[in-house]
Enzyme design. Structure first.
Site, PDB file in Angstrom:
ATOM      1  N   GLU A   1       0.838  -1.212   0.000  1.00  0.00           N
ATOM      2  CA  GLU A   1       0.000   0.000   0.000  1.00  0.00           C
ATOM      3  C   GLU A   1       0.869   1.257   0.000  1.00  0.00           C
ATOM      4  O   GLU A   1       0.823   2.087   0.915  1.00  0.00           O
ATOM      5  CB  GLU A   1      -0.966  -0.038   1.187  1.00  0.00           C
TER       6      GLU A   1
ATOM      7  N   GLU B   1      -5.065  -8.780  -1.351  1.00  0.00           N
ATOM      8  CA  GLU B   1      -5.755  -8.682  -0.052  1.00  0.00           C
ATOM      9  C   GLU B   1      -7.234  -8.485  -0.308  1.00  0.00           C
ATOM     10  O   GLU B   1      -7.624  -7.619  -1.080  1.00  0.00           O
ATOM     11  CB  GLU B   1      -5.256  -7.488   0.769  1.00  0.00           C
TER      12      GLU B   1
END
Ligand code: BG6
Length: 489
Positions: free
Chosen positions: A191, A386
């Site tokens: 991220e 994810e």
């Protein structure tokens, strides 16, 4: 019969700082995750309380360093994957995993981050984990850095604000890609777009050292250093492991305009640029015009070396990976809608969607929309690394009935199927998040569980650490065995 494409990479994902524990074993140094404080739910009355607990400053760090406590610093014990990894990988193999996403704790290899020579015991640990995966027929997918930078780099260098971190990180990358050369799939930073949302965990910036204005500038400078490091890490990985594939990793939230007012639609575009600007640099190798304009309007000048822009251009990623949990609504009028929680991103409530126990809006169609947005923009293979439902599970007679999780995951997998076959998306694989229960990144709780495997510990670290298969374990085993066709039974 409906099936996913041959070779589709089904699996699961964890991160070292949330799974391993063993925070001070075999020469590991302390990391930013090891000073993350547990947000005791009984002390939380308002959202402001959560931020109070999560806010980090030098005094809180000093206090953390002085104690060996693991109860209030739960990432120090994780779910003890450091000692259970063999048993866990066997269970993943029993589910038929084709791929397992893990990360390497940088502080296990370089305890302070700035050493020249690596810690052999740390390297050996990951070598063992990889060998175990390969022996069990599971392909590893490694995130080089997942919210676990050595603490010394944050305290003594101000994290990624300091250009020297590029060299320290690349030293780490050289070492791990040489040693773990059987690994084909790599991600550089988890991220990577999250630095403005959590400067400490992502960038090693201790927030209290900066005014608000300085912090924003520091985040953009740190972002630049991380992106140069990511490009050079891509180069090194390709050189050290011929045939390897390196991806970027973005936080993807699907955003809808709160109303059809053009201002709300424009607001969605602006919002998405906060994520896309990182993807654009890693895929296209250039700072996008809208980011340059934004920096100019804020009077922010990023310090660059003359070769930086060439590096970004020359070493772009092979695929785009992302996390997706929920969607939200966006408006340019901040006061019109009720807010809902999300994965470190707060959006407005969508009346058509249900929420998880943590207030995250559940939206499988949003996943299909995100796949289309990313593929339409980047034309690169995508990888969902994810996705999942954080929920309170109950262990009753050694069993957990998590039908709600099965429902969430089924609907998201079906949305993936539609994206592949109706929209023509090139999707490499799917690693659902927290395939075994781990410590939550956001609140440091274990009671927010995502796994197919239940770990017997509570939020205070009490328990046997024994593993139990949940109902979703068999469900996922069947999905993988039939390459997705059981989703449509
Ligand atoms: C992602 C992170 O943002 O969300 C993971 O990459 C994290 O590390 C996951 O665990 C879910 O968030 P949380 O706060 O429920 O653990």
């Amino acid at each position: 019969m409906k099936k996913f494409p041959n070779g589709f990479l089904w699996g699961g994902a964890v991160a070292a700082n949330q799974y391993e524990g063993g925070w001070n074993e075999d020469g590991k140094g302390i990391s930013v995750a090891d000073v993350s404080y547990f947000v005791d739910p009984t002390k939380i009355k308002t959202k402001a309380d959560i931020y109070k607990y999560l806010k980090i400053d030098d005094a809180r760090i000093e206090e953390a360093i002085q104690t060996q406590d693991t109860v209030y610093y739960p990432k120090r014990h994780g779910v003890d994957g450091y000692h259970h990894y063999k048993e866990d990988i066997k269970l993943f193999a029993e589910m038929g995993f084709k791929v397992l996403r893990i990360s390497i704790a940088w502080s296990r290899i370089f305890p302070r981050g700035d050493e020249k020579e690596p810690n052999e015991k740390g390297l050996q640990f990951y070598q063992n984990v990889i060998d175990e995966c390969i022996q069990q027929g599971i392909e590893p997918l490694i995130t080089m850095s997942h919210y676990e930078m050595p603490l010394a780099l944050a305290r003594e260098y101000n994290g990624w604000l300091d250009r020297r971190l590029i060299d320290y990180f690349l030293n780490f990358v050289k070492v791990i890609t040489k040693r773990l050369c059987k690994v084909k799939y790599w991600l550089t930073f988890n991220e990577v777009d999250s630095i403005l949302r959590h400067p400490f965990i992502t960038g090693g910036l201790i927030e209290s050292r900066f005014t608000e204005e300085e912090l924003e500038k520091a985040c953009y400078q740190a972002m630049h250093h991380q992106l140069v490091a990511s490009a050079l890490a891509t180069k090194i990985t390709h050189e050290n492991i011929p045939g390897s594939m390196v991806g970027c990793m973005l936080t993807k939230v699907t955003c809808y305009p709160y109303t059809c007012h053009p201002n709300d639609v424009l607001e969605v575009h602006k919002k998405m640029r906060d994520v896309y600007c990182y993807g654009d640099i890693q895929v296209f190798g250039e700072y996008p015009a809208y980011l340059l304009s934004k920096l100019k309007s804020k009077d922010i000048t990023i310090q660059m070396e003359s070769e930086d822009l060439h590096i970004l251009k020359d070493y772009t990623v092979d695929f785009v990976s992302f996390s997706y949990y929920s969607s939200g609504c966006v408006s340019n009028n901040k006061n019109v809608g009720e807010m809902t929680s999300g994965n470190t991103v707060e959006e407005m409530k969508n009346p058509y969607l249900q929420t998880s126990q943590w207030g995250w809006q559940i939206d499988p169609i949003g996943l299909r929309i995100s796949l289309n947005e990313l593929y339409g923009r980047y034309h690169k293979p995508l990888f969902i690394v994810e996705n999942g439902l954080g929920a309170k599970d109950e262990l009753i007679n050694h069993q957990v009935d998590d039908s709600y999780r099965i429902h969430y995951l089924s609907e998201h997998c079906k949305a993936m199927y539609d994206a592949i076959y109706e929209d023509g998306i090139d999707l490499m694989g799917y690693t659902s998040w927290g395939c075994i229960d781990i410590i939550s990144a956001g609140t440091n709780q274990v009671s927010k569980r995502y796994g197919y495997i239940y770990v017997d510990i509570d939020d205070f670290g009490n328990g046997t650490y024994k593993r139990y298969k949940k109902k979703s374990f068999d469900w996922y085993r069947k999905v993988i065995e039939t390459n997705g066709s059981s989703l449509f039974d």
